[in-house]
Motif scaffolding. Structure first.
Motif, PDB file in Angstrom:
ATOM      1  N   HIS A 210      23.870  61.118  88.914  1.00 36.83           N
ATOM      2  CA  HIS A 210      24.665  60.132  89.559  1.00 36.83           C
ATOM      3  C   HIS A 210      26.025  59.739  89.143  1.00 36.83           C
ATOM      4  O   HIS A 210      25.642  59.544  87.683  1.00 36.83           O
ATOM      5  CB  HIS A 210      23.731  58.708  90.045  1.00 36.83           C
ATOM      6  N   ASP A 211      26.891  59.581  89.695  1.00 38.24           N
ATOM      7  CA  ASP A 211      28.314  59.345  89.040  1.00 38.24           C
ATOM      8  C   ASP A 211      28.650  57.858  89.607  1.00 38.24           C
ATOM      9  O   ASP A 211      28.900  57.539  90.719  1.00 38.24           O
ATOM     10  CB  ASP A 211      29.447  60.500  89.797  1.00 38.24           C
ATOM     11  N   VAL A 212      28.783  57.060  88.576  1.00 40.80           N
ATOM     12  CA  VAL A 212      29.216  55.427  88.946  1.00 40.80           C
ATOM     13  C   VAL A 212      30.921  55.465  88.833  1.00 40.80           C
ATOM     14  O   VAL A 212      31.233  54.709  89.557  1.00 40.80           O
ATOM     15  CB  VAL A 212      28.825  54.682  87.649  1.00 40.80           C
ATOM     16  N   MET A 236      23.343  59.588  84.179  1.00 42.35           N
ATOM     17  CA  MET A 236      24.238  58.453  84.762  1.00 42.35           C
ATOM     18  C   MET A 236      25.459  58.563  84.204  1.00 42.35           C
ATOM     19  O   MET A 236      25.795  58.765  83.084  1.00 42.35           O
ATOM     20  CB  MET A 236      23.772  57.057  84.607  1.00 42.35           C
ATOM     21  N   GLU A 237      26.507  59.172  85.104  1.00 47.16           N
ATOM     22  CA  GLU A 237      28.079  59.563  84.705  1.00 47.16           C
ATOM     23  C   GLU A 237      28.884  58.393  84.682  1.00 47.16           C
ATOM     24  O   GLU A 237      28.843  57.426  85.694  1.00 47.16           O
ATOM     25  CB  GLU A 237      28.232  60.487  85.657  1.00 47.16           C
ATOM     26  N   ASP A 238      29.935  58.284  83.839  1.00 44.99           N
ATOM     27  CA  ASP A 238      30.947  57.516  83.905  1.00 44.99           C
ATOM     28  C   ASP A 238      30.659  56.114  84.265  1.00 44.99           C
ATOM     29  O   ASP A 238      31.318  55.468  85.230  1.00 44.99           O
ATOM     30  CB  ASP A 238      32.197  57.995  84.754  1.00 44.99           C
ATOM     31  N   GLY A 262      33.471  61.813  80.240  1.00 48.84           N
ATOM     32  CA  GLY A 262      34.628  62.691  79.769  1.00 48.84           C
ATOM     33  C   GLY A 262      35.657  63.355  80.847  1.00 48.84           C
ATOM     34  O   GLY A 262      36.405  63.975  80.107  1.00 48.84           O
ATOM     35  N   GLU A 263      35.224  63.313  82.247  1.00 48.34           N
ATOM     36  CA  GLU A 263      36.201  63.990  83.051  1.00 48.34           C
ATOM     37  C   GLU A 263      37.604  63.555  82.773  1.00 48.34           C
ATOM     38  O   GLU A 263      38.503  64.138  83.135  1.00 48.34           O
ATOM     39  CB  GLU A 263      35.750  64.113  84.161  1.00 48.34           C
ATOM     40  N   VAL A 264      37.848  62.139  82.418  1.00 48.70           N
ATOM     41  CA  VAL A 264      39.112  61.741  82.293  1.00 48.70           C
ATOM     42  C   VAL A 264      39.798  61.824  80.629  1.00 48.70           C
ATOM     43  O   VAL A 264      40.861  61.259  80.636  1.00 48.70           O
ATOM     44  CB  VAL A 264      39.437  60.334  82.863  1.00 48.70           C
ATOM     45  N   ILE A 283      28.727  65.498  77.166  1.00 45.73           N
ATOM     46  CA  ILE A 283      30.190  65.427  77.262  1.00 45.73           C
ATOM     47  C   ILE A 283      30.738  66.022  78.553  1.00 45.73           C
ATOM     48  O   ILE A 283      30.485  67.280  78.587  1.00 45.73           O
ATOM     49  CB  ILE A 283      30.878  65.513  75.912  1.00 45.73           C
ATOM     50  N   ARG A 284      31.647  65.587  79.537  1.00 41.74           N
ATOM     51  CA  ARG A 284      32.025  66.131  80.400  1.00 41.74           C
ATOM     52  C   ARG A 284      33.260  66.681  80.658  1.00 41.74           C
ATOM     53  O   ARG A 284      34.033  66.891  81.897  1.00 41.74           O
ATOM     54  CB  ARG A 284      31.703  65.172  81.597  1.00 41.74           C
ATOM     55  N   THR A 285      34.222  66.616  79.645  1.00 40.90           N
ATOM     56  CA  THR A 285      35.441  67.014  79.267  1.00 40.90           C
ATOM     57  C   THR A 285      35.723  68.116  80.259  1.00 40.90           C
ATOM     58  O   THR A 285      34.924  69.072  80.322  1.00 40.90           O
ATOM     59  CB  THR A 285      35.992  67.637  78.199  1.00 40.90           C
TER      60      THR A 285
HETATM   61 MG    MG Z   1      32.700  62.255  87.836  1.00 44.25          MG
END
Ligand code: MG
Ligand code: GCO
Length: 403
Positions: A210-212, A236-238, A262-264, A283-285
């Motif tokens: 899930h992405d918050v 659980m993302e961001d 990490g995407e931002v 880490i989602r960079t």
């Molecule tokens: Mg996202």
């Protein structure tokens, strides 16, 4: 071998994509992805006016030197525009180096750590039932991991949920930002119900994510993490806005739900504190926004020391070029976790002929030298740039909020 030309190709086959093409006196060329969603032309300008003129005549094999020349030589450091521009150069140079060596990029990095790459798909719906029906499609297609996002009762358009027959939840064609509405209380009540029903319907074996999308405060994120524990999410993302790295330690102290972020982020410094403090699990960079292969490798090595695995951003604003570079990175990286998958439209695939394959929830790269993606420039020219904006979020009283 010398760089003879470096130019940017901007096209909009359904969404804006920015590609850097570097050519050499040997006739070998490399491609890099320079797409920064909603801020495309800022990166084009940074490349064309500042970085590319200094590349001409250089040895394309000197990747580390060129990376540091671009990073340190600006004096001004980091930031999405800078790091996306550097990433595009970096990936194009890796593409050239690997083509010259006659190898796929993953071999240049040290070889394959796995033969397939687990990806998660995006299930979405305006309510819980619609989201679960969407998820059923992914289960039936063989995915082992699915992200679930659903709308909130009584609340208008919200992140992750397409409205009014649209197929995309990110209106990349909005000339000016669309406005979405947000209600934290309804969200915190709705999401655990979504996952409770998902576990009941799909059982324990499928990974659920899930992405918050940065919309909670630390204590709200802590509550959500706890409420989701019975449904054992993959992540659980961001969960909170990530500028405050210490906030993740706070969320972490309250819940065993795994945390991803990490995407931002654009640099190792944006995630160093939370990795070193053991506050996150993934880490989602994105390779396209964080300095390319050369810099992602550093982030991955730091993460490995702290049992943090990768989960690279792979939304459709990462072009097929950026995705392919990421898949070679995923094939190599020892501490791989998962890869995001949002399919590009067929027309994007036509503009960017690619050699990677996707089947039943898993990616594979082949042994084509380089990253294995090219661009059909004649076709790309049929789809000129269109200004596009990401939405803005507001609370119901009009207060601007994180989207
Ligand atoms: Mg996202
Ligand atoms: C994701 C992301 C995307 C971003 C998008 C912004 O997890 O896939 O949150 O949906 O919103 O990449 O350009």
């Amino acid at each position: 071998m010398r760089i003879t030309s470096a130019r940017v190709i901007v096209c909009c086959p359904g969404r804006n994509l920015v590609t850097l093409k570097i050519e050499t006196d040997d006739g070998v060329h490399g491609l890099g992805d320079a797409t920064l969603n909603g801020r495309e032309i800022a990166v084009v300008s940074y490349l064309e006016n500042h970085l590319l003129p200094a590349l001409i005549g250089r040895d394309p094999a000197a990747i580390e030197d060129i990376w540091h020349y671009a990073y340190l030589g600006a004096y001004w450091r980091r930031g999405p525009v800078t790091m996306t521009a550097i990433a595009a150069i970096d990936v194009a140079l890796w593409d050239i180096k690997a083509k010259v060596a006659g190898m796929p990029i993953y071999q240049m990095l040290g070889g394959a750590s796995r033969h397939r790459i687990m990806a998660y798909g995006h299930a979405e719906g305006e309510d819980i039932a619609a989201c679960l029906d969407s998820a059923q499609g992914f289960v039936d297609a063989g995915y082992d991991a699915i992200r679930l996002q659903c709308g909130l009762p009584g609340v208008g358009t919200t992140y992750g949920v397409p409205k009014d027959g649209q197929t995309r939840y990110e209106p990349a064609d909005a000339d000016l930002p669309a406005e979405h509405v947000w209600n934290t209380a309804r969200y915190l009540n709705q999401v655990p119900k979504l996952f409770e029903q998902a576990r009941r319907r799909f059982g324990d074996d499928v990974h659920l994510l899930h992405d918050v999308h940065h919309r909670l405060t630390p204590i709200e994120a802590a509550r959500l993490g706890r409420d989701l524990e019975p449904y054992h999410l993959f992540w659980m993302e961001d969960s909170v806005p990530a500028e405050n790295q210490a906030a993740f330690a706070m969320v972490r102290s309250h819940t065993t739900t795994p945390l991803a972020v990490g995407e931002v982020f654009n640099s190792i410094h944006d995630c160093r504190e939370m990795i070193q403090s053991g506050s996150i699990d993934y880490i989602r960079t994105s390779l396209t926004h964080a300095g390319g292969i050369t810099h992602m490798r550093r982030i991955a090595h730091l993460a490995e020391l702290h049992h943090v695995r990768t989960g690279c951003h792979g939304a459709t604003d990462i072009s097929p070029v950026g995705l392919a570079a990421t898949l070679h990175f995923d094939t190599w990286v020892p501490n791989f976790g998962i890869q995001e998958h949002m399919p590009h439209d067929d027309i994007v695939a036509a503009v960017f002929p690619s050699n990677h394959r996707f089947e039943a929830g898993y990616f594979r790269v082949d042994d084509t030298p380089g990253h294995g993606v090219d661009i059909d420039e004649r076709l790309a020219a049929d789809y000129p740039f269109k200004r596009a904006s990401l939405p803005v979020n507001r609370l119901e009283d009009g207060t601007v909020w994180d989207w």
